[in-house]
Design an enzyme around this catalytic site. Sequence first.
Site, mmCIF file in Angstrom:
data_model
loop_
_atom_site.group_PDB
_atom_site.id
_atom_site.type_symbol
_atom_site.label_atom_id
_atom_site.label_comp_id
_atom_site.label_asym_id
_atom_site.label_seq_id
_atom_site.Cartn_x
_atom_site.Cartn_y
_atom_site.Cartn_z
ATOM 1 N N TYR A 37 -4.499 12.017 22.476
ATOM 2 C CA TYR A 37 -4.591 11.866 21.017
ATOM 3 C C TYR A 37 -4.402 13.201 20.317
ATOM 4 O O TYR A 37 -3.575 14.005 20.725
ATOM 5 C CB TYR A 37 -5.924 11.224 20.599
ATOM 6 C CG TYR A 37 -6.286 10.039 21.417
ATOM 7 C CD1 TYR A 37 -5.453 8.916 21.427
ATOM 8 C CD2 TYR A 37 -7.421 10.023 22.195
ATOM 9 C CE1 TYR A 37 -5.777 7.814 22.179
ATOM 10 C CE2 TYR A 37 -7.748 8.919 22.947
ATOM 11 C CZ TYR A 37 -6.920 7.829 22.938
ATOM 12 O OH TYR A 37 -7.238 6.757 23.687
ATOM 13 N N LYS A 76 -2.772 2.083 28.438
ATOM 14 C CA LYS A 76 -1.582 2.137 27.576
ATOM 15 C C LYS A 76 -0.322 2.647 28.285
ATOM 16 O O LYS A 76 0.759 2.081 28.085
ATOM 17 C CB LYS A 76 -1.878 2.964 26.317
ATOM 18 C CG LYS A 76 -2.879 2.273 25.375
ATOM 19 C CD LYS A 76 -3.331 3.208 24.262
ATOM 20 C CE LYS A 76 -4.346 2.543 23.335
ATOM 21 N NZ LYS A 76 -4.947 3.502 22.398
ATOM 22 N N TYR A 128 -3.810 -7.430 23.804
ATOM 23 C CA TYR A 128 -4.035 -5.987 23.938
ATOM 24 C C TYR A 128 -5.509 -5.704 24.271
ATOM 25 O O TYR A 128 -5.826 -4.845 25.107
ATOM 26 C CB TYR A 128 -3.613 -5.288 22.636
ATOM 27 C CG TYR A 128 -4.225 -3.931 22.443
ATOM 28 C CD1 TYR A 128 -3.695 -2.807 23.082
ATOM 29 C CD2 TYR A 128 -5.358 -3.756 21.637
ATOM 30 C CE1 TYR A 128 -4.279 -1.568 22.918
ATOM 31 C CE2 TYR A 128 -5.941 -2.521 21.471
ATOM 32 C CZ TYR A 128 -5.405 -1.416 22.111
ATOM 33 O OH TYR A 128 -5.988 -0.194 21.961
ATOM 34 N N SER A 149 -8.039 2.595 26.737
ATOM 35 C CA SER A 149 -6.727 3.174 26.419
ATOM 36 C C SER A 149 -5.989 3.740 27.622
ATOM 37 O O SER A 149 -4.791 4.018 27.525
ATOM 38 C CB SER A 149 -6.886 4.282 25.389
ATOM 39 O OG SER A 149 -7.120 3.714 24.134
ATOM 40 N N VAL A 175 -11.761 5.003 25.988
ATOM 41 C CA VAL A 175 -13.138 5.098 25.495
ATOM 42 C C VAL A 175 -14.161 4.482 26.460
ATOM 43 O O VAL A 175 -15.353 4.587 26.241
ATOM 44 C CB VAL A 175 -13.320 4.486 24.079
ATOM 45 C CG1 VAL A 175 -12.592 5.307 23.037
ATOM 46 C CG2 VAL A 175 -12.898 3.030 24.032
HETATM 47 N N1 GLN Z 1 -9.757 -0.968 23.110
HETATM 48 C C1 GLN Z 1 -9.947 0.269 22.428
HETATM 49 C C2 GLN Z 1 -9.431 0.180 20.997
HETATM 50 O O1 GLN Z 1 -8.446 -0.493 20.772
HETATM 51 C C3 GLN Z 1 -9.235 1.357 23.162
HETATM 52 C C4 GLN Z 1 -9.345 2.696 22.461
HETATM 53 C C5 GLN Z 1 -9.427 3.847 23.394
HETATM 54 O O2 GLN Z 1 -9.725 3.750 24.561
HETATM 55 N N2 GLN Z 1 -9.233 5.013 22.838
HETATM 56 O O3 GLN Z 1 -10.003 0.773 20.114
#
Ligand code: GLN
Length: 402
Positions: free
Chosen positions: A241, A65, A189, A62, A259
Site C-alpha cells: 500500500y 490479491k 471478493y 489482501s 489485515v
Molecule cells: N477483506 C479486506 C478488505 O477488503 C482485505 C483488506 C486487507 O487485507 N488489507 O478490506
Amino acid sequence: MKTPLPDYLSETMLGCFDGGAVADYIPELANVDPDQFGVALCTPEGTQYEAGDAEVEFSIQSASKPFAYALALETRGAAGVEAHVNVEPSGDPFNSASVDEETGRPDNPMINIGAITTYALTAPDDWTAAERFEHVRAGLSAFAGRELSVDLDVYHSEIGTSYRNMSLAYLVRSIGHFELEPSEVVAGYTRQCAIRVTARDLAVMGMTLGTGGVNPVTGQRVVSEETAQRVLSVMSTCGMYNASGDWMTDVGIPAKSGVGGGIFGVLPGQVGAATFSPRLDGFGNSVRGVALFERLSQDMGLHLMGVPPASDAAVHTFTIDEAPETRVVLAFQGPLRFAQSERVLRAFEEIPINELPVHLDFSRVTSADRVALRMINEGIRRLGLDGHPLHIDDPKDVLRRA
Ligand code: GLN
C-alpha cells in the site's frame, strides 16, 4: 548435522517487538489471538523451514490479491486486464477510491478497489457466481499445493459490514470496468479474502510466483512465467500500500500483506517467505511481520537490488596439444544469463581464426535463459563460419540445439 535454519528463524523472531492492534473493522478478526507469531520459508526446490505458529490458519485477506490477479491475467490476458485495472502505485490507503482521473480505471490490483475489479475478471462473465468463486478457490489451492477452504465466520462478519467495498464496487461498475452485479463481485471478493491459509502455505504460494509459475512442492504449473513476472512487478510497487516505497527501500522484496496478519514476500529464484502476526500498524501491515522481513532481508542478503555475485568462473579456456591434433577446449559452468553469455562470446572471440578444432563443454552448465541461448548459439554459428571443426558436449541439452 541438523540444519541451523529453523534455529535461526526462531532466534530472529525473538528480536521482533510487537505493537499496533488487530484489525477490528472486520469484527471476527478482533477475536484472533493477537500474540500468535510464525514464519516459514520455501526454496525453489520446495524445501520448507518454519518456526513458531507457521501452521496456524488465518484468513488470507489482501494477501490473496496477487493470486487472484494472476488468475485474471491467465483468463483475460495482460491487455484484457490492463484495460480495466492499472498498475500504478496509488500512494493512498488500501480502501481508497483510487481511480485514474481520465479512464476511471482503479490504480492497481493490490488495493481494494482494484482487487474487487480484478475478482470480476478472474473468470468469463457468463460463469455463475459459484463457478467464479470455485475457480478462485481452486486457483489459490494450486498455488498452495493443498485444498484451501473459506472461514465462513470471517466471511459473514465482513460481508455484513462491507459498505465501503460495496461503494467501491458500485463506483467501478458505474464507470463500466466490469459487467457483473457489484454485490455479487463484493461477495466473491470477500470470500476470497476469507480463505484460510498458514504461513507455510503463503511461503509456498509465494515461491510458486518466484519460480515463474511452477509450484515447487507439487511440480504443477499454475500460471505462465509472464503472469508470474507481472504479478511480482506489481507487488514490488504496490504490495505494501502506501508504505510500498519504504518497504522496497528497506526490505527490497516484492511482498503482499493482509489485515489477517499475514505477509508474504518473494525473491525470484531464491526464496518464498511468509510471516503471521495479527497486530497491525497504521498502514494495515503486520508489525512483527514487517520487522521480521527487515531482519531476514539484511541477514540473508535478500534485497532485490543487491548485486548478485559475478560468476567469473563461468568460462575456462585451455588448449590441448596432443597427437594427433591440437584443439582448443572451452568449458562452461553454472547458470548462463546475459552477463555470463557475454563472457562466453568474449572467450569465443579470443580463439584465433584458423582450422583448429574447438571443443565446447557445456556439461557443467545448469541452465541457459532465452538471451543466453540466442547469444551462445549465434556465437557457435560464427565459430563454424570461421572454419573451426566443432565438437559440442551438451549432455543435458541446455542449448536446446536441434
Ligand atoms: N477483506 C479486506 C478488505 O477488503 C482485505 C483488506 C486487507 O487485507 N488489507 O478490506
